[in-house]
Scaffold this motif. Structure first.
Motif, PDB file in Angstrom:
ATOM      1  N   ALA A 114       0.807   5.510   1.261  1.00 31.45           N
ATOM      2  CA  ALA A 114       0.146   6.554   2.038  1.00 31.45           C
ATOM      3  C   ALA A 114       0.955   7.835   1.909  1.00 31.45           C
ATOM      4  N   ASP A 167      -3.591   6.760   3.800  1.00 24.91           N
ATOM      5  CA  ASP A 167      -3.587   5.672   2.823  1.00 24.91           C
ATOM      6  C   ASP A 167      -4.349   6.108   1.563  1.00 24.91           C
ATOM      7  N   ARG A 209       0.844  -1.189   0.000  1.00 26.60           N
ATOM      8  CA  ARG A 209       0.000   0.000   0.000  1.00 26.60           C
ATOM      9  C   ARG A 209       0.885   1.246   0.000  1.00 26.60           C
TER      10      ARG A 209
END
Length: 340
Positions: A122, A133, A120
């Motif tokens: 962010a 995020d 992910r």
């Protein structure tokens, strides 16, 4: 004194306002008493920002520390904006940060305990966060992806090193790959191999049940890339931290996309378990004001209950990087001149 500090303030070998040489600053590993795994250090805004994976009451959460000298650390946080944490994947590992166009981008993996992890991204306007995020799985096509490491080449191109599971080849297990970042939140989708297990010391567990089968499982993870001596070097951790063969090794290449090669050998060459230091691994590199590189890594306590942040000088030899560690005794601290 805060954990890690054993000497008086002032840069190593430096002088005070009177011109009289001051006392040598020292440190002793670990430099922070709390649980702090997978340490990454970013120098920004005149300070050092460390990001890692938590344990204890912060188990599998992203945690942060801040320091003015790489030796005395204090907590900062929260690292992630809790309102943006992905649903159903509350456990987060191995954060790393890069500055991009006036903002800071943090990469991490999110999953449920040790399953379903994806990479992910962010974003924050401040190096310490909190990071928001961006709602994107960068590795949606992988069943498991961890340990992201963003790297900017000298021409400005961004790359992401990360680790995935592969079931092909003589030694199956977790491997390191690299892909180009089209944008901070999108990969090109063309991962290239960086490190695949090639030696017995990289065995994590024989007869491990994984993906509906039983494998002798090898592990190469925790990548970090630097350019030194005209080549790119990828430091990575390999093996099982409970064994004395565990540690950090390095591969090199003429370009971030490879081809990557390693010098043949049976043991990790950068740093390895040396009692009383157990399981030194998942390292990053930071440079002090004298131009000395330092390896920042985690190591387990003697009881195997907690990983803690440590550091030692990293030297560059004809055959690659070698850490002057792991150390457990007082040593001269990194040279940091703007201590205030």
């Amino acid at each position: 004194m805060t954990a890690g500090t054993t000497g008086a303030a002032g840069s190593p070998g430096g002088s005070g306002a009177s011109g009289v040489p001051g006392p040598v600053r020292e440190y002793t590993n670990p430099v922070w008493d709390g649980y702090f795994a997978d340490p990454f250090v970013l120098r920004a805004g005149g300070r050092f920002w460390a990001f890692g994976t938590g344990g204890g009451e912060h188990a599998q959460e992203l945690i942060g520390l801040v320091s003015d000298d790489l030796v005395t650390w204090e907590p900062h946080g929260p690292v992630l904006d809790p309102a943006t944490v992905p649903d159903g994947r509350p456990h987060h590992w191995a954060p790393e940060v890069i500055e991009h166009e006036g903002q800071y981008v943090l990469y991490y993996s999110a999953g449920l305990y040790d399953t379903g992890h994806r990479i992910r991204a962010a974003v924050s306007d401040h190096p310490g966060g909190p990071y928001r995020d961006q709602g994107v799985d960068l590795t949606a096509g992988e069943p498991f992806a961890i340990d992201p490491h963003p790297f900017r080449d000298e021409d400005g191109t961004l790359y992401l090193f990360y680790c995935v599971d592969r079931l092909e080849g003589e030694r199956v297990g977790t491997v390191v790959v690299v892909d180009r970042l089209v944008s901070p939140t999108q990969l090109a989708g063309e991962p290239r191999p960086v490190v695949t297990a090639s030696s017995d010391w990289q065995l994590f567990l024989a007869g491990r049940s994984m993906y509906d089968a039983v494998h002798d499982w090898y592990t190469c993870e925790g990548a970090f890339c630097v350019r030194r001596g005209g080549r790119y070097w990828c430091l990575y951790s390999g093996g099982n931290w409970q064994k004395e063969s565990y540690g950090v090794a390095a591969a090199s290449a003429p370009h971030p996309l490879g081809p990557w090669t390693e010098e043949p050998g049976d043991l990790p060459t950068v740093v390895r378990t040396t009692p009383p230091t157990i399981g030194p691994g998942h390292a990053s590199v930071v440079t002090d004001d004298d131009g000395q590189d330092w390896l920042v890594y985690h190591a387990w306590d003697v009881g195997g209950e907690a990983r803690r942040i440590c550091l030692d000088p990293l030297d560059w030899t004809a055959s690659g990087p070698v850490c002057r560690g792991p150390s457990a005794e007082p040593r001269p601290a990194p040279a940091v001149r703007d201590l205030g």
